[in-house]
Each structure stands twice: as structure tokens, then as C-alpha cells.
Design a protein around this motif. Structure first.
Motif, PDB file in Angstrom:
ATOM      1  N   MET A 384      17.825  59.665  32.092  1.00  0.00           N
ATOM      2  CA  MET A 384      16.410  59.679  31.709  1.00  0.00           C
ATOM      3  C   MET A 384      15.602  60.372  32.802  1.00  0.00           C
ATOM      4  O   MET A 384      15.507  59.880  33.922  1.00  0.00           O
ATOM      5  CB  MET A 384      15.897  58.260  31.490  1.00  0.00           C
ATOM      6  N   GLY A 385      15.039  61.536  32.435  1.00  0.00           N
ATOM      7  CA  GLY A 385      14.304  62.349  33.402  1.00  0.00           C
ATOM      8  C   GLY A 385      15.159  63.509  33.858  1.00  0.00           C
ATOM      9  O   GLY A 385      16.087  63.327  34.651  1.00  0.00           O
ATOM     10  N   MET A 386      14.862  64.705  33.348  1.00  0.00           N
ATOM     11  CA  MET A 386      15.711  65.865  33.639  1.00  0.00           C
ATOM     12  C   MET A 386      15.024  66.848  34.579  1.00  0.00           C
ATOM     13  O   MET A 386      14.928  68.047  34.324  1.00  0.00           O
ATOM     14  CB  MET A 386      16.110  66.544  32.328  1.00  0.00           C
ATOM     15  N   GLY A 390      17.740  64.576  38.057  1.00  0.00           N
ATOM     16  CA  GLY A 390      18.402  64.282  36.794  1.00  0.00           C
ATOM     17  C   GLY A 390      19.325  65.400  36.347  1.00  0.00           C
ATOM     18  O   GLY A 390      20.433  65.149  35.842  1.00  0.00           O
ATOM     19  N   THR A 391      18.896  66.641  36.536  1.00  0.00           N
ATOM     20  CA  THR A 391      19.732  67.786  36.143  1.00  0.00           C
ATOM     21  C   THR A 391      21.000  67.846  36.985  1.00  0.00           C
ATOM     22  O   THR A 391      22.098  68.104  36.471  1.00  0.00           O
ATOM     23  CB  THR A 391      18.942  69.094  36.298  1.00  0.00           C
ATOM     24  N   ALA A 392      20.867  67.586  38.290  1.00  0.00           N
ATOM     25  CA  ALA A 392      22.045  67.586  39.163  1.00  0.00           C
ATOM     26  C   ALA A 392      23.023  66.492  38.746  1.00  0.00           C
ATOM     27  O   ALA A 392      24.247  66.715  38.688  1.00  0.00           O
ATOM     28  CB  ALA A 392      21.621  67.395  40.622  1.00  0.00           C
ATOM     29  N   ALA A 393      22.503  65.310  38.422  1.00  0.00           N
ATOM     30  CA  ALA A 393      23.376  64.219  37.975  1.00  0.00           C
ATOM     31  C   ALA A 393      24.040  64.569  36.645  1.00  0.00           C
ATOM     32  O   ALA A 393      25.246  64.321  36.458  1.00  0.00           O
ATOM     33  CB  ALA A 393      22.556  62.932  37.831  1.00  0.00           C
ATOM     34  N   TYR A 394      23.284  65.155  35.734  1.00  0.00           N
ATOM     35  CA  TYR A 394      23.825  65.539  34.426  1.00  0.00           C
ATOM     36  C   TYR A 394      24.953  66.563  34.588  1.00  0.00           C
ATOM     37  O   TYR A 394      26.038  66.414  33.995  1.00  0.00           O
ATOM     38  CB  TYR A 394      22.701  66.105  33.559  1.00  0.00           C
ATOM     39  N   GLU A 403      30.560  62.366  26.407  1.00  0.00           N
ATOM     40  CA  GLU A 403      29.533  61.640  25.644  1.00  0.00           C
ATOM     41  C   GLU A 403      28.328  61.378  26.539  1.00  0.00           C
ATOM     42  O   GLU A 403      28.078  60.273  27.008  1.00  0.00           O
ATOM     43  CB  GLU A 403      30.103  60.325  25.106  1.00  0.00           C
ATOM     44  N   LEU A 404      27.563  62.454  26.779  1.00  0.00           N
ATOM     45  CA  LEU A 404      26.458  62.418  27.735  1.00  0.00           C
ATOM     46  C   LEU A 404      25.215  63.024  27.090  1.00  0.00           C
ATOM     47  O   LEU A 404      25.302  64.022  26.371  1.00  0.00           O
ATOM     48  CB  LEU A 404      26.848  63.215  28.991  1.00  0.00           C
ATOM     49  N   ILE A 405      24.057  62.418  27.361  1.00  0.00           N
ATOM     50  CA  ILE A 405      22.811  62.949  26.822  1.00  0.00           C
ATOM     51  C   ILE A 405      21.705  62.765  27.859  1.00  0.00           C
ATOM     52  O   ILE A 405      21.733  61.822  28.656  1.00  0.00           O
ATOM     53  CB  ILE A 405      22.437  62.251  25.496  1.00  0.00           C
ATOM     54  N   GLY A 406      20.751  63.686  27.865  1.00  0.00           N
ATOM     55  CA  GLY A 406      19.597  63.599  28.751  1.00  0.00           C
ATOM     56  C   GLY A 406      18.317  63.488  27.950  1.00  0.00           C
ATOM     57  O   GLY A 406      18.206  64.049  26.853  1.00  0.00           O
ATOM     58  N   THR A 414      12.473  70.274  27.941  1.00  0.00           N
ATOM     59  CA  THR A 414      13.554  69.948  27.011  1.00  0.00           C
ATOM     60  C   THR A 414      14.126  71.209  26.374  1.00  0.00           C
ATOM     61  O   THR A 414      15.352  71.388  26.292  1.00  0.00           O
ATOM     62  CB  THR A 414      13.043  68.994  25.916  1.00  0.00           C
ATOM     63  N   GLN A 415      13.257  72.097  25.929  1.00  0.00           N
ATOM     64  CA  GLN A 415      13.706  73.352  25.319  1.00  0.00           C
ATOM     65  C   GLN A 415      14.470  74.212  26.312  1.00  0.00           C
ATOM     66  O   GLN A 415      15.460  74.855  25.957  1.00  0.00           O
ATOM     67  CB  GLN A 415      12.502  74.108  24.767  1.00  0.00           C
ATOM     68  N   LYS A 416      14.031  74.225  27.565  1.00  0.00           N
ATOM     69  CA  LYS A 416      14.712  75.019  28.592  1.00  0.00           C
ATOM     70  C   LYS A 416      16.131  74.495  28.822  1.00  0.00           C
ATOM     71  O   LYS A 416      17.085  75.277  28.949  1.00  0.00           O
ATOM     72  CB  LYS A 416      13.903  74.979  29.889  1.00  0.00           C
ATOM     73  N   HIS A 417      16.285  73.174  28.864  1.00  0.00           N
ATOM     74  CA  HIS A 417      17.622  72.595  29.047  1.00  0.00           C
ATOM     75  C   HIS A 417      18.517  72.881  27.843  1.00  0.00           C
ATOM     76  O   HIS A 417      19.712  73.175  28.008  1.00  0.00           O
ATOM     77  CB  HIS A 417      17.510  71.081  29.259  1.00  0.00           C
ATOM     78  N   GLN A 418      17.952  72.797  26.652  1.00  0.00           N
ATOM     79  CA  GLN A 418      18.740  73.088  25.454  1.00  0.00           C
ATOM     80  C   GLN A 418      19.214  74.532  25.452  1.00  0.00           C
ATOM     81  O   GLN A 418      20.355  74.816  25.071  1.00  0.00           O
ATOM     82  CB  GLN A 418      17.907  72.786  24.210  1.00  0.00           C
ATOM     83  N   ALA A 419      18.358  75.440  25.903  1.00  0.00           N
ATOM     84  CA  ALA A 419      18.752  76.850  25.978  1.00  0.00           C
ATOM     85  C   ALA A 419      19.864  77.069  27.003  1.00  0.00           C
ATOM     86  O   ALA A 419      20.671  78.000  26.863  1.00  0.00           O
ATOM     87  CB  ALA A 419      17.539  77.709  26.330  1.00  0.00           C
ATOM     88  N   ALA A 420      19.909  76.204  28.020  1.00  0.00           N
ATOM     89  CA  ALA A 420      20.960  76.304  29.041  1.00  0.00           C
ATOM     90  C   ALA A 420      22.235  75.592  28.630  1.00  0.00           C
ATOM     91  O   ALA A 420      23.197  75.534  29.407  1.00  0.00           O
ATOM     92  CB  ALA A 420      20.447  75.732  30.364  1.00  0.00           C
ATOM     93  N   GLY A 421      22.273  75.024  27.414  1.00  0.00           N
ATOM     94  CA  GLY A 421      23.494  74.400  26.918  1.00  0.00           C
ATOM     95  C   GLY A 421      23.628  72.925  27.200  1.00  0.00           C
ATOM     96  O   GLY A 421      24.695  72.346  26.959  1.00  0.00           O
ATOM     97  N   ARG A 422      22.555  72.290  27.674  1.00  0.00           N
ATOM     98  CA  ARG A 422      22.615  70.858  27.950  1.00  0.00           C
ATOM     99  C   ARG A 422      22.162  70.074  26.728  1.00  0.00           C
ATOM    100  O   ARG A 422      21.279  70.514  25.993  1.00  0.00           O
ATOM    101  CB  ARG A 422      21.747  70.494  29.155  1.00  0.00           C
ATOM    102  N   ASN A 423      22.729  68.905  26.539  1.00  0.00           N
ATOM    103  CA  ASN A 423      22.376  68.044  25.418  1.00  0.00           C
ATOM    104  C   ASN A 423      21.186  67.168  25.842  1.00  0.00           C
ATOM    105  O   ASN A 423      21.337  66.038  26.287  1.00  0.00           O
ATOM    106  CB  ASN A 423      23.572  67.173  25.020  1.00  0.00           C
ATOM    107  N   VAL A 424      19.993  67.728  25.705  1.00  0.00           N
ATOM    108  CA  VAL A 424      18.766  67.069  26.149  1.00  0.00           C
ATOM    109  C   VAL A 424      17.791  67.021  24.983  1.00  0.00           C
ATOM    110  O   VAL A 424      17.599  68.015  24.279  1.00  0.00           O
ATOM    111  CB  VAL A 424      18.127  67.821  27.341  1.00  0.00           C
TER     112      VAL A 424
END
Length: 523
Positions: A384-386, A390-394, A403-406, A414-424
């Protein structure tokens, strides 16, 4: 000294109304009216009001600056904010103008300007109530603040037209302010944690934002809000807001005193205020149905509308420019609306629970994207909190944990993380609606990596209330905050700088070449 009298009356009446369950600001308003009578009898009203007006103005600027620190501008530029505010303004003016014209026998221009003044809601009261309840970043809080910002912009336009003034050509410089954000971030980083941090906040809110915007023909209130919003994405923005809290609260007492001390009402002013108070619920109902129209749930529509069910101090500013003879009646109207609105907002959640059965019937079949229930499905680890932590931990966890989500409360991030391939996905830990719709059947562990301490405390409490028995871990800068987080339900809260030192030492241990013993080869 007048200041000693103001402080004494404000404290005594503020404490008195607090003992009966009302917000202290109601007592400050009452103290203002009592002082108004005393000042009028002693013939010292003008001098006292001038001093108090300056204190009040500083309080408003600081409040709007701290509101800006908690704003994500991209999240308020939305259909429900823009459409809701403009439609409410248009409908209110269309209804109030002929009503005032016919009932009070006013000319059309006066009736129209009064309708405009009554169409606005109080930024100061709503922001203070939402801030007190820690709901500024909740979905309904963001909607209410967004609508208030739109109303303030409309008020600025009306005042400019009524005064026959337009911003100077230098006002175009405002569009280049985002270029200063890196410099402002560096100043905030360099200011430390002590008095320089407070002075930086005062400098940006009162001098650069307040006087700077006035110098180019714009509102000082808008300037304070803009400079606060420019720092909203900085990791230390909430620390800056906390450092200004005491100063802002003291100055805001002056604002509420000023409203009451503005003058004693006559019979016509009291009748006008009472009629305006009677129709005040219609203002809230209109907001409620407009927000329902924009697909908000009944709960969010109700809470946002209740925050906006009052009359605005901006109405007094408009009157001071265009209708000075109506300033006292409007001051009484605004004060009475505060007395009605403040206790209602205090019990807003209880009122919704009582009326929810009737209110949900007005909801549509589809809901706003920000209010959709979130199911974590098979997720076992939640971050919780990217931000940077939070991004380093993710990124470290996803090497071994599929089975991980941010979650993050900033839609742009949120959109920036999704574009980078993270499940946020978007979610706000301070929004009760999010917790009501959260499903987490397989969740085992949670990392609390939000920037602000309040978000971490709320998340820890809500997770435990929902029956979560897994592991909750958080980080924070200060030992006292770590204790609060653990008391709220977290298993552990680590100090950020201490963990950074441990991590650096572990890198040194793992990566350095073996150092031969100093005794090797000796005889």
C-alpha cells in the motif's frame, strides 16, 4: 489590549460550545458577535477589525496552502467536479435570482449578485471539517474540495467583473509556475525538520503565493492554494502541513471571530438570514442529486453534499466588492449556515447510516470507476503506497512472489506503474468506501509504504477490523510514529533511516572482497 480580549472571549466560548458537543468554531463565531456589540458600544470597532482582518486573512491563506499540500490536481479535474460545480452554480442562480427579485422587491442586478453570493459553499469550513475528520483525501473529500476550488475560481471571475478589473499581463507568468517545482522540492529538502520548515511554508503561502498573486492581479487565496498543490507530490508535504498546523489554527480563530465582529444585524438582516437558512437544505439536495447523476454512490454523494451545505465566506468578499450594503446580512447568513453545517458534518456518517436505506434507492446501475469494489482475489502480498519505498519493495518481492499487488491513491502514479508492467490499482487507504468494498480472501502480508502517517494508521486499524490476521509491516521516519503504527495493529514498524543503514551494511558484507587478516604472515 484588544488582542487579549479576543483571545479570552474565543477561548471561553470555544470551550463552552465544545462541552455541549459542538465544534469550537461555533464558539468563535458567537464570541465575534459578542465582541461586536461591545466594540460598537465602546466605539473601537474599526481599529479592532483592521487588526483582526489581517490575522484572519493569514489564517485563510495558510489553510488553503495546507489544503493544496494534500491535493492531487489530476484527481479533481473530473466530470463530477467540473460538471457538478457548474450545473449547481447555474441552477442556483436561475432559481434564486427571480425568487429574490419577487420576494424582496430588488432590482434584477442586485438579485442576481445576491444569488451568486449564495451559490458558493465555504472552502474554509468544509476544508477544516474534512481535515479534522481526516477525510481530505477520501473520495468524497476530494470531490467536495474540487467543487469548492471551481466555485472559488468562479467567485474570482465575478469579483473581477464586478470591480471592473482584469488581471495584469504579468498574470500569464502563472502558467510557467510548474517549471519551479524542482526548485521548490530542493528548498523543501534543504529546510530540515525545524523552524526553517515552518518559515518555508509561511514564505510560500503568504509571500510568494499570497502577495505574488496579488501583485499580478490575481487572488492571494488562489496563490496559496496553487503553491501548496505544487508541493503535494513531495514525500515531505505532509510533514510541512503538520509543521504549520498550530500557526494556521491560531490564525483561523481570527477568521471566525472576524465574521461575527463585522457588525450587529438589524431586523431585515435577521429575516434574510433565517430565510436563507430555511432554504439551505435545498442546496445540499441539489448537490446530492447532481453527484448521483455523475454516477457517485449514495454514500459519497451524501457526504460530499453535506460538506457543501453552507454559505461561503467568498460570498462576503463578493458583497464587499459589488454589494457593500448587503455585507452584514450576508455575514449573518454565513454565520448561521456554519452553526447549522458544523454539527451536521460532525455526525455525517451516523446520519448516512440512519438514512442509507432511502438514499441508495437513487443510485444508478453503474458507478464511478473510483468507487468500484476491489477484490484482491488470490493476492497473498499487498503493498500500500507505491512511492519510492513501496516500488522498491514491490520490485524486490515480485522476483519470488507472483501473487502480488500494489495500491496507490494517485491515479497518475497508478497509470505510470501499470505502463511499467506492475500490477498496481487505484485505491485510497483513507477512504472508508474502499474498505467497505475490499475483498481479500487469500491475503497473508501487507506492507504499509504510504507517505503520511495517518494513512498507515488508518490502514492498520481497518485491516484488523476486517478480520485480517496476517503480517502487517510499515516504515516511518520517527520512533513515536512507529509506536503509533504498532498500536494501530501493525506487527512491526521499522525506522526508515535505520533500515537504510542495515541495508548498506549488508551490501558491504556481501560484496566486499575478503580482507586478509592483519596477523597473516607475521612472525
Amino acid at each position: 489590549m484588544p488582542e487579549a480580549i479576543w483571545i479570552s472571549f474565543a477561548f471561553v466560548l470555544g470551550l463552552l460550545v465544545k462541552t455541549v458537543g459542538l465544534p469550537p468554531l461555533v464558539g468563535y463565531l458567537a464570541a465575534g458577535f459578542v465582541l461586536s456589540g461591545i466594540a460598537a458600544a465602546a466605539n473601537i470597532a474599526v481599529e479592532a477589525t483592521d487588526v483582526l482582518a489581517h490575522i484572519a486573512h493569514l489564517g485563510v491563506l495558510l489553510l488553503l496552502f495546507t489544503v493544496g499540500l494534500k491535493l492531487k490536481l489530476r484527481s479533481i479535474v473530473s466530470p463530477e467536479v467540473i460538471g457538478g460545480s457548474l450545473l449547481h452554480f447555474g441552477i442556483t442562480c436561475a432559481v434564486f435570482t427571480p425568487g429574490l427579485y419577487l420576494l424582496m422587491e430588488l432590482d434584477w442586478q442586485t438579485a442576481f449578485l445576491l444569488a451568486i453570493a449564495l451559490s458558493f459553499s465555504s472552502t474554509v469550513l468544509a476544508a477544516k471539517v474534512l481535515e479534522t475528520k481526516r477525510e481530505l483525501r477520501a473520495f468524497h473529500g476530494r470531490v467536495a474540495i474540487g467543487i469548492l476550488i471551481m466555485q472559488d475560481l468562479i467567485a474570482l471571475v465575478v469579483m473581477s467583473l464586478a470591480a471592473g478589473q482584469t488581471p495584469s499581463q504579468w498574470a500569464l507568468i502563472v502558467f510557467g509556475l510548474p517549471l519551479l517545482r524542482p526548485l521548490l522540492f530542493k528548498l523543501l529538502d534543504a529546510s530540515g525538520h525545524d523552524e526553517l520548515l515552518v518559515l518555508l511554508g509561511l514564505l510560500l503561502a503568504l509571500v510568494v503565493g499570497g502577495l505574488g498573486f496579488e501583485a499580478v492581479g490575481l487572488s492571494s487565496e488562489l496563490g496559496a492554494l496553487v503553491f501548496g498543490a505544487m508541493l503535494a507530490n513531495h514525500p515531505r508535504s505532509q510533514e510541512l502541513a503538520k509543521s504549520l498546523w498550530s500557526v494556521k489554527e491560531v490564525f483561523l480563530v481570527g477568521f471566525f471571530l472576524q465574521i461575527g465582529i463585522g457588525g450587529l444585524p438589524d431586523g431585515q438582516a435577521l429575516v434574510f438570514a433565517l430565510v436563507a437558512a430555511i432554504v439551505l437544505p435545498l442546496k445540499g439536495l441539489l448537490f446530492f442529486f447532481l453527484l448521483i447523476l455523475f454516477r457517485l454512490r449514495a454514500r459519497s454523494s451524501f457526504l460530499s453534499s453535506l460538506s457543501l451545505t453552507n454559505y461561503s465566506e467568498f460570498g462576503l468578499i463578493v458583497a464587499s466588492v459589488a454589494l457593500p450594503e448587503w455585507l452584514i446580512p450576508l455575514a449573518i447568513t454565513v454565520s448561521l449556515s456554519f452553526v447549522i453545517s458544523a454539527p451536521l458534518n460532525r455526525y455525517a456518517h451516523s446520519l448516512y447510516e440512519r438514512w442509507s436505506g432511502s438514499l441508495v434507492k437513487f443510485e444508478g446501475q453503474t458507478h464511478h470507476p473510483d468507487e468500484q469494489p476491489i477484490s484482491l482475489g488470490s493476492t497473498r502480498v499487498l503493498v500500500m503506497g507505491m512511492g519510492r519505498t513501496g516500488t522498491a519493495a514491490y520490485d524486490w518481492l515480485r522476483q519470488t512472489e507472483p501473487e502480488l499487488i500494489g495500491l496507490d491513491s494517485d491515479p497518475a502514479k497508478t497509470q505510470k506503474h501499470q505502463a511499467a508492467g506492475r500490477n498496481v490499482v487505484f485505491a485510497d487507504a483513507e477512504d472508508n468506501t474502499f474498505w467497505q468494498g475490499l475483498y481479500m480472501p487469500e491475503l497473508q502480508s501487507v506492507i504499509l509504504a504510504m507517505n503520511d502517517i495517518e494513512g498507515k494508521l488508518i490502514a492498520a486499524r481497518m485491516l484488523r477490523r476486517k478480520g485480517f490476521t496476517g503480517y502487517i509491516v510499515a516504515h516511518t521516519m520517527y520512533a513515536d510514529e512507529a509506536k503509533k503504527i504498532r498500536e494501530a495493529g501493525a506487527d512491526e514498524a521499522y525506522l526508515t533511516m535505520s533500515e537504510t543503514g542495515v541495508a548498506l551494511a549488508s551490501h558491504l558484507r556481501d560484496q566486499r572482497p575478503a580482507i586478509p587478516s592483519q596477523t597473516a604472515g607475521t612472525t
